[in-house]
Enzyme design. Sequence first.
Site, PDB file in Angstrom:
ATOM      1  N   GLY A 130       0.824  -1.208   0.000  1.00 31.30           N
ATOM      2  CA  GLY A 130       0.000   0.000   0.000  1.00 31.30           C
ATOM      3  C   GLY A 130       0.851   1.248   0.000  1.00 31.30           C
ATOM      4  N   GLU A 131       0.336   2.322   0.613  1.00 32.38           N
ATOM      5  CA  GLU A 131       1.027   3.627   0.730  1.00 32.38           C
ATOM      6  C   GLU A 131       1.116   4.369  -0.592  1.00 32.38           C
ATOM      7  OE1 GLU A 131       4.987   3.091   2.264  1.00 32.38           O
ATOM      8  OE2 GLU A 131       4.330   2.100   4.085  1.00 32.38           O
ATOM      9  N   GLY A 132       0.784   3.710  -1.692  1.00 32.67           N
ATOM     10  CA  GLY A 132       1.019   4.269  -3.024  1.00 32.67           C
ATOM     11  C   GLY A 132       2.278   3.709  -3.656  1.00 32.67           C
TER      12      GLY A 132
END
Lengths: 358, 358
Positions: A323-325
């Site tokens: 995740g997180e980008g």
Amino acid sequence: MMNNKKNKFYEIVNSIKPVDGIYKKRAKEHLDSLTKPEGSLGFLEEIATSLAAIYKKTQHLEIGKKAVFVFACDHGVVAEGVSRFPSEVTRQMVFNFLNGGAGINVLARHAGADVFVVDIGVNYEFDNIGGLINKKVFYATKNITKEQAMSKEETLSCLYCGIDLANQYANKGYTLFATGDMGIGNTTPSAAITALLTKTSVFDSTGRGTGIDDKAFCKKVALIIDAIELNKPVVDDPFDVLMKVGGGEIAAIAGLCIGGAINGIPVLVDGFISSAGALVAWALNPAIKDYLLFSHKSNETGHKAILECIGVRPILDLGLRLGEGTGAALAMPIIDAAIKVYNDMATFEGAGVSKSET
Amino acid sequence: MMNNKKNKFYEIVNSIKPVDGIYKKRAKEHLDSLTKPEGSLGFLEEIATSLAAIYKKTQHLEIGKKAVFVFACDHGVVAEGVSRFPSEVTRQMVFNFLNGGAGINVLARHAGADVFVVDIGVNYEFDNIGGLINKKVFYATKNITKEQAMSKEETLSCLYCGIDLANQYANKGYTLFATGDMGIGNTTPSAAITALLTKTSVFDSTGRGTGIDDKAFCKKVALIIDAIELNKPVVDDPFDVLMKVGGGEIAAIAGLCIGGAINGIPVLVDGFISSAGALVAWALNPAIKDYLLFSHKSNETGHKAILECIGVRPILDLGLRLGEGTGAALAMPIIDAAIKVYNDMATFEGAGVSKSET
């Protein structure tokens, strides 16, 4: 007042139109004039034609400033033991983002993108700390096994957060947006949304998140089913689904997708959590699909259902589940490459190379 | 004399040993100390551990100068109508490479890699033109439907070309090699090699190359079967297969893979043609696998058989079928990203982030 706000939101969403096919056609003609067999650069060529259509340009494509928005939010459902990590990790990771030490910081620097960390609902008072965008709507969603995740007002606030940021950063000259998330427990609401909007079973929409074992996985599946039975979201109403079993960061990501489309800016969608947000946006208005690029196929089980439901192919498939980008940042050099191929390759005519005989 | 040369070649090949597992173990320990769930960066983590083992380093990984070698060669079998493009395109594309206008030039610039164009067997006299590395062994391979592709001496010369370039560019400070090819007609010898060394049918090893139609495809399959029947390559002798139904650029690529392994330098393998070369190298000594990274899954049918036979997963899957090293160049930013994650991410301890509870 509230209904006005909601009506206004639907007005915005419904104003989004599909891209004009003429740009894709012209972009393809240009690509076919370059010194390579037709279509031989595969998905790179599709990315270039999509961008041409979004930017409404076929002469010289250009990606300028890139922004990754990491929306951070806590989730009441963590009390039920759905994650291997404690809720405090959400705020600890926010500090890690601000200090530049997280995966997304490293990969965004590599991609030449700016990271914007947004507090949409972290269970911590950051006291207007430098570098953090304060859009706090609440300190966490409610525990969906006990009550609905958010109120109507809160859901709208989160959606508008994404739309407003899109408007604001479009004005600042950003021309590519990427979605990111941080929220311990957020694969749980994402799985619930996926099950409801893609009409897949909860079992097939649920994954191992940060790495839970069989027992925790089965408990997670059972409590998502419980949460759906309790809150009774209307499956044909994406807003209702988002409000009842969603999350603040998921709503903000949906808002960013909507805001990107409104501004004619491509939105690069990260993995499972981000795709749950994109799924909500797409379910509200399928024309939004034309403005989205899906960066990678996550290792989270439910991601496949979303990609198939929207009918999109992700750029990368590297077994990521952070995740997180991070997946979005990792796909950016591929997008840049597609643009450079489009702009910089020689034509058959210019290079004096013979075209095919058939 | 000739047998001496061949014996010496086998000595070189057999001196290659697998990497030492201790570096992979230590690299994994380091990756698990970084602020992310264990293994959540998927294939990026595998790339980083592989590079640690090849470079015999676990403290600070670094990729310095990157070289893409594009080996250009013509093929007598083009007389049989196996390609949509005429043979002249090989030399025309060499000029395009030297002028910087081809796909590989654009993508290598994007990746920060240097392109070295090598004439191993182009049917043209370049007169020591600037920028071209002259390693000409012949003006084309023979037409494999009439006779074997190369003599033993020629095959050895092509293999040594790759090994010598690896030695030379290792001395120049390059620390990543990538393979590339240019040769109208070269999917035909690649399919023949694939069929023989992976023990797959010719039909399932053969693809559409630059885009031939059904009739041309069926003729191509039939003539590859003819060529194998005529030349009778010994399937358990990779050198014999390469010599009888291979190509100059494929042999040079095999040599580059061998030379990379000898020098402890990772070799990033491009698509189908390059993988046919890597397959020959691997069949000669399977330890070479540890030094190879496969950049992408090509759209050419036979590529799947090679990847499965060697037992490797490619980094990208973008439907590319251009060759030249374009897939390898496109994978470089992903490899750089893996290195940066390894070096630059904060640890749980350093960032004050709680580890998982289980």
